[in-house]
Design a protein around this motif. Sequence first.
Motif, mmCIF file in Angstrom:
data_model
loop_
_atom_site.group_PDB
_atom_site.id
_atom_site.type_symbol
_atom_site.label_atom_id
_atom_site.label_comp_id
_atom_site.label_asym_id
_atom_site.label_seq_id
_atom_site.Cartn_x
_atom_site.Cartn_y
_atom_site.Cartn_z
ATOM 1 N N UNK A 89 0.786 -1.243 0.000
ATOM 2 C CA UNK A 89 0.000 0.000 0.000
ATOM 3 C C UNK A 89 0.814 1.288 0.000
ATOM 4 N N UNK A 90 2.147 1.190 0.211
ATOM 5 C CA UNK A 90 2.963 2.402 0.238
ATOM 6 C C UNK A 90 4.223 2.242 -0.596
ATOM 7 N N UNK A 91 4.800 3.361 -0.959
ATOM 8 C CA UNK A 91 6.032 3.388 -1.723
ATOM 9 C C UNK A 91 7.200 2.874 -0.891
ATOM 10 N N UNK A 274 -4.916 10.192 -3.933
ATOM 11 C CA UNK A 274 -5.080 8.885 -3.294
ATOM 12 C C UNK A 274 -5.309 7.796 -4.332
ATOM 13 N N UNK A 275 -4.710 6.643 -4.082
ATOM 14 C CA UNK A 275 -4.964 5.464 -4.908
ATOM 15 C C UNK A 275 -4.342 4.264 -4.201
ATOM 16 N N UNK A 289 -5.532 5.324 3.224
ATOM 17 C CA UNK A 289 -4.362 5.361 4.089
ATOM 18 C C UNK A 289 -4.469 6.606 4.952
ATOM 19 N N UNK A 290 -4.657 6.411 6.255
ATOM 20 C CA UNK A 290 -4.828 7.545 7.156
ATOM 21 C C UNK A 290 -3.494 8.012 7.736
ATOM 22 N N UNK A 302 -4.500 12.429 11.186
ATOM 23 C CA UNK A 302 -5.052 11.853 9.970
ATOM 24 C C UNK A 302 -4.378 12.414 8.721
ATOM 25 N N UNK A 303 -3.981 11.517 7.828
ATOM 26 C CA UNK A 303 -3.422 11.831 6.511
ATOM 27 C C UNK A 303 -2.058 12.538 6.573
ATOM 28 N N UNK A 304 -1.395 12.408 7.704
ATOM 29 C CA UNK A 304 -0.059 12.991 7.832
ATOM 30 C C UNK A 304 0.990 11.886 7.741
ATOM 31 N N UNK A 305 2.078 12.178 7.014
ATOM 32 C CA UNK A 305 3.124 11.195 6.771
ATOM 33 C C UNK A 305 4.487 11.801 7.085
#
Length: 424
Positions: A89-91, A274-275, A289-290, A302-305
């Motif tokens: 789900x992530x790079x 988002x995808x 992905x939250x 939420x939504x912070x990376x």
Amino acid sequence: MIFLCFLGLGAAQADPITLDDFVDADPAQARIGQLLFYDKILSGNRNISCGTCHHHDLAGGDGLSLGIGEGGIGLGEERFVGDIRKRIPRNAPGLWNIGHNSVDVLFHDGRLEVSDQFGNGFDSPAEEWLPHGLDNIVAAQALFPLTAQFEMAGNPGENDIAGATHDRIDAAWPIVAARVRANETYVNLFLEAFDTVEEPLDISIVEVGNALAAFITTEWRSYDSPYDAWLTGTPLPESAERGRALFFGEARCASCHSGPLFTDQSFHALGLPAFGPGRTRTFDKMPRDVGRMGETDLLSDAYRFRTPSLRNVALTAPYGHNGAYPTLADMIRHHADPVSTRAAWTTDMAALPNAPRFRGVDFAIRQDTREMARQAAVLDIHPVALSDAEVADLEAFLNALTGATADDRPMGRPDSVPSGLPVD
């Protein structure tokens, strides 16, 4: 050297990186780690290694927006989907300089941190079950892909590692260590390199993790870029110098990409398109992905990376926690105008190996108007007017963060591994 950020944040000090800034690593342990890094013996079905998704030929990444883990075949954009249940789900993040002493949090959502919370040195998904004796955060990090179903463990019922992982996260690690102990070549290497190993049974997942960390923390050091030379008095090319002035000045990049690694190691919402399958949770099966919220359960996260390091960033496309943008220029433009670029983003910008059975999943979340509105409402970056020439100058500066010897690693990829399994 002192740079003014014009952010009301004061001055940002940029100090040169030296060898003393990295964790210590024993060369003999690093040699074991190099072999383990490319040995598929650590994966549940013996069909994928750490190096598959963090390959030397791909600058420590995989060149994909979202990786193809356990069950895939091949490397990079040519990787065949094969018999997999979902995309990663992530790079896949680059490994550059994660052995730097300043690094105290890893993974896009920061689910691994240096901490005394559980008495083992780390706050991690394994909590109190993470074993004692791991040398550093990289050693701890190396253990978790081994337990991830779609990365290296495999699916329940396929192998003993996958089954054990679904019982409890730490139950698989003794099985991995037993595989290593069963190989005479590895046993002899561990006996020679580790003071803690006096007989084969002394080889535990701790020694495996420490060997992997010894390799990763030495192999991916990089601090000989044109920017590093600039810190000691060598001028940058004119375009890169203009980009440097923008980066630390009016473009406000250094408000997050600060310090010697160009990361504040904090978490920010960039509003990326988002995808993908999403990083779903037990009680939240939506393909979203939250981000940091998935670790803390705080709505404010939420939504912070996590802010990525920018060293050698020109080598590690695509960009973003989900690899949404294929080029540095695309990512710079998104930072400058996130609302417009998000709206203009098209699905062909994602580097996703063709998988017809995933077509209904890859972009399904984009049809959920309420979820898209929730994500769009959380944004920590503010628009900055940049001309095409200024975008090019910023890109030139980011290229100036590429190490002169980035392509010349001290150990590289081994031709073969003790298990005899094929090396990607």
